[in-house]
Design a protein around this motif. Structure first.
Motif, short mmCIF file in Angstrom:
data_model
loop_
_atom_site.label_atom_id
_atom_site.label_comp_id
_atom_site.label_asym_id
_atom_site.label_seq_id
_atom_site.Cartn_x
_atom_site.Cartn_y
_atom_site.Cartn_z
N CYS A 136 18.97 36.18 -8.92
CA CYS A 136 20.38 35.78 -8.97
C CYS A 136 20.75 35.02 -10.24
O CYS A 136 21.86 35.22 -10.77
CB CYS A 136 20.71 34.91 -7.76
N ILE A 137 19.87 34.16 -10.73
CA ILE A 137 20.23 33.38 -11.92
C ILE A 137 20.39 34.28 -13.15
O ILE A 137 21.44 34.25 -13.81
CB ILE A 137 19.20 32.26 -12.16
N PRO A 138 19.40 35.12 -13.51
CA PRO A 138 19.62 35.99 -14.67
C PRO A 138 20.73 37.01 -14.45
O PRO A 138 21.49 37.32 -15.37
CB PRO A 138 18.26 36.69 -14.88
N GLY A 140 23.43 36.58 -12.51
CA GLY A 140 24.69 35.85 -12.60
C GLY A 140 25.07 35.54 -14.03
O GLY A 140 26.25 35.61 -14.40
N ILE A 141 24.09 35.18 -14.86
CA ILE A 141 24.36 34.90 -16.28
C ILE A 141 24.87 36.16 -16.98
O ILE A 141 25.85 36.12 -17.74
CB ILE A 141 23.10 34.36 -16.97
N LYS A 142 24.19 37.28 -16.72
CA LYS A 142 24.61 38.53 -17.37
C LYS A 142 26.00 38.94 -16.90
O LYS A 142 26.81 39.45 -17.70
CB LYS A 142 23.59 39.63 -17.04
N LYS A 143 26.31 38.73 -15.64
CA LYS A 143 27.64 39.07 -15.14
C LYS A 143 28.71 38.18 -15.77
O LYS A 143 29.83 38.62 -16.04
CB LYS A 143 27.68 38.93 -13.61
N ALA A 144 28.37 36.91 -16.00
CA ALA A 144 29.32 36.00 -16.64
C ALA A 144 29.59 36.40 -18.08
O ALA A 144 30.74 36.38 -18.54
CB ALA A 144 28.80 34.57 -16.57
N ILE A 227 25.78 35.34 -2.59
CA ILE A 227 26.26 33.97 -2.72
C ILE A 227 25.71 33.31 -3.97
O ILE A 227 26.45 32.73 -4.78
CB ILE A 227 25.87 33.15 -1.47
N MET A 228 24.40 33.39 -4.18
CA MET A 228 23.79 32.73 -5.33
C MET A 228 24.21 33.39 -6.64
O MET A 228 24.43 32.71 -7.65
CB MET A 228 22.26 32.76 -5.18
N THR A 229 24.32 34.72 -6.65
CA THR A 229 24.72 35.42 -7.88
C THR A 229 26.15 35.05 -8.29
O THR A 229 26.42 34.73 -9.46
CB THR A 229 24.63 36.94 -7.69
N LEU A 230 27.07 35.07 -7.35
CA LEU A 230 28.46 34.74 -7.65
C LEU A 230 28.61 33.26 -8.00
O LEU A 230 29.44 32.90 -8.84
CB LEU A 230 29.36 35.11 -6.48
N LEU A 231 27.82 32.39 -7.37
CA LEU A 231 27.84 30.97 -7.73
C LEU A 231 27.39 30.78 -9.18
O LEU A 231 28.01 30.02 -9.94
CB LEU A 231 26.95 30.18 -6.78
N THR A 232 26.32 31.47 -9.55
CA THR A 232 25.83 31.38 -10.93
C THR A 232 26.85 31.93 -11.91
O THR A 232 27.14 31.31 -12.95
CB THR A 232 24.50 32.16 -11.07
N LYS A 233 27.43 33.07 -11.60
CA LYS A 233 28.42 33.68 -12.49
C LYS A 233 29.63 32.76 -12.67
O LYS A 233 30.05 32.50 -13.81
CB LYS A 233 28.89 35.02 -11.91
N ASN A 234 30.19 32.26 -11.60
CA ASN A 234 31.38 31.41 -11.69
C ASN A 234 31.09 30.11 -12.42
O ASN A 234 31.94 29.60 -13.17
CB ASN A 234 31.93 31.13 -10.30
N PRO A 270 25.06 23.03 -10.72
CA PRO A 270 25.33 23.35 -9.30
C PRO A 270 24.25 24.21 -8.65
O PRO A 270 24.07 24.16 -7.43
CB PRO A 270 26.67 24.11 -9.36
N ILE A 271 23.55 25.00 -9.44
CA ILE A 271 22.51 25.88 -8.89
C ILE A 271 21.21 25.13 -8.68
O ILE A 271 20.58 25.22 -7.63
CB ILE A 271 22.29 27.11 -9.81
N ILE A 272 20.82 24.36 -9.70
CA ILE A 272 19.51 23.73 -9.66
C ILE A 272 19.47 22.57 -8.69
O ILE A 272 18.41 22.20 -8.18
CB ILE A 272 19.09 23.25 -11.07
N THR A 273 20.63 21.95 -8.41
CA THR A 273 20.63 20.82 -7.48
C THR A 273 20.33 21.25 -6.04
O THR A 273 19.88 20.43 -5.24
CB THR A 273 22.00 20.10 -7.52
#
Length: 350
Positions: A136-138, A140-144, A227-234, A270-273
């Motif tokens: 999700c993290i990579p 989400g970053i690519k989607k952003a 959920i995690m992907t969209l949270l990372t992207k936003n 917000p993700i790492i916390t």
């Protein structure tokens, strides 16, 4: 920070006490307790005639029912002959030293029972955790970075479809497609390892274990990806649009340097916390439906059977332990805010 941690630890005590007290009170009013279930079993086995139940001559006499002595013995056996207040105080004293007693129906200590079920739940939870955060993290970053592109639209559609499909439905679909259902027979669909696992070499054992984990972990992880992907992207989109990013780009810094040197450390907060709480929970979570479908005997199935059988030592003992774990994970989540971003403080602003 130290004062905040001390206050949170002190608040854990009444919170834990309140959770246990409410649950204990509820168990007093739930019908079909262990005494009633044991009486029903004895009466069911003795329906054909006279059966000797106790060593003191007490009998079950068919339609005449059980002697009152047997009822009294069973009530004393499970401790229900004492007042509820006394039972609750005794229980909490034992729980302070993590003595959870004996299971009514498994006839073993609750601690040993939970330990025997943990490998399945740890396998499901830990691999799900690794896949969710690792993908999700990579993603989400690519989607952003490529917001609004074809890749963004297609990937969002795929993960939202996966999110809309319940995990147990996806598990059945995977079994039909790849577990020897109606199409391919690629992955095993039962157990954590093969029957001959102990006879295999080290590498073969690892591969066999991982092969058994593919379908249940996929079923468990897919629903959490959205959920995690969209949270990372936003989170990254919000940072990318800030003025300091435009300033860094105007200075001629490369896109990767701006993204990973400036944006990343702010957007990842917000993700790492949520990482500590999710990591701790990964070791103890259990999914009843996933475990049932793939014949995995883990914490989810144990919790369900304990509630159905009114196995109160298991229900209350595991609740006590997991409540402590939950409270600690919440505290670790709050502490991680300060560790990740020192600007955050829990002290009162004067």
């Amino acid at each position: 920070m130290t004062a905040y941690i001390i206050r949170r630890i002190l608040l854990m005590v009444p919170t834990l006490f309140g959770v246990m007290l409410i649950t204990f009170i509820v168990t007093q009013f739930v019908p079909g307790g262990p005494v009633e279930q044991m009486l029903a079993q004895i009466e069911g086995h003795g329906a054909a005639g006279e059966v000797r139940v106790g060593g003191d001559g007490a009998l079950y006499r068919g339609a005449q029912g059980l002697d009152e002595e047997i009822r009294a013995q069973l009530t004393a056996l499970y401790g229900f002959d004492r007042p509820p207040t006394e039972r609750f105080i005794t229980m909490m004293k034992n729980y302070l030293v993590f003595d959870f007693g004996q299971s009514y129906f498994h006839h073993t200590s609750v601690t040993e029972l939970v330990i025997s079920k943990l490998p399945v739940s740890m396998s499901l939870g830990l691999w799900t955790f690794i896949i969710v955060y690792g993908v999700c993290i990579p993603l989400g970053i690519k989607k952003a970075v490529r917001d609004g592109s074809r890749f963004d639209v297609i990937s969002s559609t795929v993960i939202l479809v996966g999110y809309a499909i319940p995990g147990f439905v996806l598990a059945i679909i995977l079994i039909v497609l790849f577990g020897g259902g109606s199409f391919l027979n690629i992955f095993p669909m039962r157990g954590l390892v093969s029957d001959d696992w102990h006879d295999l070499g080290l590498i073969a054992k690892i591969l066999d274990y991982l092969w058994h984990m593919v379908l249940p972990v996929t079923s468990s992880a897919v629903g959490s990806l959205a959920i995690m992907t969209l949270l990372t992207k936003n989170s990254f989109l919000e940072e990318i649009r800030k003025h300091y990013v435009l300033t860094a780009q105007a200075k001629g810094l490369s896109e990767s340097r701006v993204l990973y040197r400036h944006v990343f450390r702010n957007a990842i907060i917000p993700i790492i916390t949520g990482f500590p709480g999710s990591f701790v929970a990964a070791f103890f979570t259990g999914s009843l439906l996933i475990e049932t479908i793939f014949s995995l005997d883990g914490m989810g199935l144990l919790a369900f059977e304990s509630i159905i059988n009114r196995d109160y030592p298991v229900v209350l003992g595991t609740l006590y332990f997991f409540t402590i774990i939950g409270l600690i994970s919440r505290l670790l989540t709050d502490i991680s805010y300060v560790v990740v971003d020192p600007r955050i403080t829990f002290e009162k602003v004067k």
